[in-house]
Design an enzyme around this catalytic site. Structure first.
Site, PDB file in Angstrom:
ATOM      1  N   ASP A   1     115.620  90.495  17.172  1.00  0.00           N
ATOM      2  CA  ASP A   1     114.331  90.570  16.496  1.00  0.00           C
ATOM      3  C   ASP A   1     114.465  90.756  14.996  1.00  0.00           C
ATOM      4  O   ASP A   1     115.488  91.200  14.483  1.00  0.00           O
ATOM      5  CB  ASP A   1     113.527  91.755  17.030  1.00  0.00           C
ATOM      6  CG  ASP A   1     114.105  93.094  16.561  1.00  0.00           C
ATOM      7  OD1 ASP A   1     115.298  93.346  16.819  1.00  0.00           O
ATOM      8  OD2 ASP A   1     113.374  93.869  15.926  1.00  0.00           O
TER       9      ASP A   1
ATOM     10  N   LYS B   1     116.028  96.615  23.293  1.00  0.00           N
ATOM     11  CA  LYS B   1     115.451  95.529  24.040  1.00  0.00           C
ATOM     12  C   LYS B   1     116.228  94.231  23.829  1.00  0.00           C
ATOM     13  O   LYS B   1     116.030  93.254  24.538  1.00  0.00           O
ATOM     14  CB  LYS B   1     113.991  95.291  23.563  1.00  0.00           C
ATOM     15  CG  LYS B   1     113.096  96.508  23.672  1.00  0.00           C
ATOM     16  CD  LYS B   1     111.676  96.146  23.280  1.00  0.00           C
ATOM     17  CE  LYS B   1     111.162  96.744  22.087  1.00  0.00           C
ATOM     18  NZ  LYS B   1     110.874  97.733  21.333  1.00  0.00           N
ATOM     19  N   GLY B   2     117.085  94.232  22.822  1.00  0.00           N
ATOM     20  CA  GLY B   2     117.754  93.002  22.385  1.00  0.00           C
ATOM     21  C   GLY B   2     118.533  92.267  23.453  1.00  0.00           C
ATOM     22  O   GLY B   2     118.618  91.048  23.445  1.00  0.00           O
TER      23      GLY B   2
ATOM     24  N   LYS C   1     129.298  89.714  14.764  1.00  0.00           N
ATOM     25  CA  LYS C   1     129.378  89.494  13.312  1.00  0.00           C
ATOM     26  C   LYS C   1     130.588  90.261  12.805  1.00  0.00           C
ATOM     27  O   LYS C   1     130.450  91.359  12.265  1.00  0.00           O
ATOM     28  CB  LYS C   1     128.138  90.126  12.663  1.00  0.00           C
ATOM     29  CG  LYS C   1     127.027  89.222  12.259  1.00  0.00           C
ATOM     30  CD  LYS C   1     126.039  90.038  11.439  1.00  0.00           C
ATOM     31  CE  LYS C   1     124.636  89.558  11.626  1.00  0.00           C
ATOM     32  NZ  LYS C   1     123.662  90.465  10.972  1.00  0.00           N
TER      33      LYS C   1
ATOM     34  N   ARG D   1     111.983  87.687  19.240  1.00  0.00           N
ATOM     35  CA  ARG D   1     112.939  87.865  20.342  1.00  0.00           C
ATOM     36  C   ARG D   1     112.842  86.712  21.338  1.00  0.00           C
ATOM     37  O   ARG D   1     113.794  86.400  22.031  1.00  0.00           O
ATOM     38  CB  ARG D   1     112.646  89.169  21.106  1.00  0.00           C
ATOM     39  CG  ARG D   1     112.895  90.430  20.318  1.00  0.00           C
ATOM     40  CD  ARG D   1     112.813  91.632  21.254  1.00  0.00           C
ATOM     41  NE  ARG D   1     112.654  92.890  20.555  1.00  0.00           N
ATOM     42  CZ  ARG D   1     113.649  93.627  20.066  1.00  0.00           C
ATOM     43  NH1 ARG D   1     114.880  93.207  20.173  1.00  0.00           N
ATOM     44  NH2 ARG D   1     113.409  94.771  19.467  1.00  0.00           N
TER      45      ARG D   1
ATOM     46  N   PHE E   1     121.142  87.311   8.664  1.00  0.00           N
ATOM     47  CA  PHE E   1     120.229  87.940   9.605  1.00  0.00           C
ATOM     48  C   PHE E   1     119.832  86.942  10.685  1.00  0.00           C
ATOM     49  O   PHE E   1     119.323  85.862  10.412  1.00  0.00           O
ATOM     50  CB  PHE E   1     118.990  88.511   8.911  1.00  0.00           C
ATOM     51  CG  PHE E   1     118.373  89.591   9.750  1.00  0.00           C
ATOM     52  CD1 PHE E   1     118.826  90.901   9.645  1.00  0.00           C
ATOM     53  CD2 PHE E   1     117.396  89.298  10.696  1.00  0.00           C
ATOM     54  CE1 PHE E   1     118.321  91.903  10.458  1.00  0.00           C
ATOM     55  CE2 PHE E   1     116.884  90.288  11.514  1.00  0.00           C
ATOM     56  CZ  PHE E   1     117.331  91.590  11.394  1.00  0.00           C
TER      57      PHE E   1
ATOM     58  N   ASP F   1     127.394  94.445  15.165  1.00  0.00           N
ATOM     59  CA  ASP F   1     127.314  94.320  13.714  1.00  0.00           C
ATOM     60  C   ASP F   1     128.349  95.279  13.115  1.00  0.00           C
ATOM     61  O   ASP F   1     129.525  94.942  13.031  1.00  0.00           O
ATOM     62  CB  ASP F   1     125.868  94.663  13.331  1.00  0.00           C
ATOM     63  CG  ASP F   1     125.548  94.402  11.896  1.00  0.00           C
ATOM     64  OD1 ASP F   1     126.077  93.440  11.329  1.00  0.00           O
ATOM     65  OD2 ASP F   1     124.750  95.163  11.311  1.00  0.00           O
TER      66      ASP F   1
ATOM     67  N   GLU G   1     125.175  93.677  25.321  1.00  0.00           N
ATOM     68  CA  GLU G   1     124.513  93.874  24.032  1.00  0.00           C
ATOM     69  C   GLU G   1     124.171  92.511  23.433  1.00  0.00           C
ATOM     70  O   GLU G   1     124.778  91.500  23.780  1.00  0.00           O
ATOM     71  CB  GLU G   1     125.477  94.691  23.155  1.00  0.00           C
ATOM     72  CG  GLU G   1     125.047  95.088  21.780  1.00  0.00           C
ATOM     73  CD  GLU G   1     123.730  95.816  21.627  1.00  0.00           C
ATOM     74  OE1 GLU G   1     122.699  95.300  22.119  1.00  0.00           O
ATOM     75  OE2 GLU G   1     123.686  96.848  20.944  1.00  0.00           O
ATOM     76  N   ASP G   2     123.164  92.482  22.558  1.00  0.00           N
ATOM     77  CA  ASP G   2     122.808  91.218  21.910  1.00  0.00           C
ATOM     78  C   ASP G   2     123.793  90.845  20.802  1.00  0.00           C
ATOM     79  O   ASP G   2     124.249  89.711  20.724  1.00  0.00           O
ATOM     80  CB  ASP G   2     121.359  91.254  21.374  1.00  0.00           C
ATOM     81  CG  ASP G   2     121.071  92.461  20.476  1.00  0.00           C
ATOM     82  OD1 ASP G   2     121.954  93.329  20.296  1.00  0.00           O
ATOM     83  OD2 ASP G   2     119.941  92.544  19.955  1.00  0.00           O
TER      84      ASP G   2
END
Ligand code: IMP
Ligand code: MG
Length: 180
Positions: free
Chosen positions: A158, A42-43, A130, A164, A151, A102, A98-99
């Site tokens: 989220d 959902k990001g 990141k 979010r 984070f 990582d 994509e959000d």
């Protein structure tokens, strides 16, 4: 809600300005192509909704929901598809939205999967990156902002499904997640 935020890293107007720039770049790069914008649920939803308004092309949208096996932020490399795309990708030019990237495991897996399904091209657009955390190579074609190895929440990202909807990108106070 502000009491869970350590720092605001990127404000709403900065994010919106950058998203408009990305939309322009994508518009120029995909003229005459059959572009499908694929959001990773959902990001990516909040970023994607804003991004596609700045793409001035007859695109289509599709969504996928994936989850890495294992707990919370520790990625194990295996990706499970919870919701697959609605449409065939054969011969299409795909832009995965994509959000955040990582470790890179999710997008490394998805890019290969969609190429195997016969897409004409697969590119990646991520709001955040990141880079310090990368364990597998991922080529980022369109990037909003680089963020430090902390984070992050807000603008789609989220912590345990919350935050979010924050209209900025912030870091979460460490005491909220370090003693899990
Ligand atoms: P990767 O496979 O390790 O690149 O994982 C990417 C996914 O992990 C993202 O789609 C996010 O859902 C999640 N993620 C990674 N870092 C963060 C963060 O700082 N805040 C919230 N979610 C994160
Ligand atoms: Mg995600």
């Amino acid at each position: 809600m502000e009491d869970i935020i350590k720092d605001i890293l990127i404000k709403e107007d900065e994010i919106q300005k950058r998203i408009k720039e990305l939309g322009k770049e994508i518009t120029n790069d995909y003229k005459g192509k059959d572009l499908v914008v694929i959001g990773i649920l959902k990001g990516a939803v909040i970023f994607m909704a804003e991004l596609v308004k700045s793409i001035e092309l007859p695109i289509t949208l599709d969504f996928m929901s994936v989850s890495s096996y294992g707990k919370s932020s520790i990625s194990t490399g295996e990706v499970r598809i919870i919701k697959d795309l609605d449409f065939s990708v054969e011969g299409k030019d795909l832009l995965i939205v994509e959000d955040i990237i990582d470790t890179g495991l999710t997008l490394n897996y998805l890019t290969e999967l969609l190429e195997k399904r016969g897409a004409n091209s697969v590119k990646i657009c991520t709001l955040l990156d990141k880079p310090d955390r990368r364990t597998v190579g991922v080529k980022v074609d369109y990037l909003g902002f680089e963020v430090p190895d902390e984070f992050i929440v807000g603008y789609g990202l989220d912590y345990a499904e919350h935050y979010r909807n924050l209209p900025f990108i912030g870091t979460l106070k460490e005491e909220l997640y370090l003693n899990e």
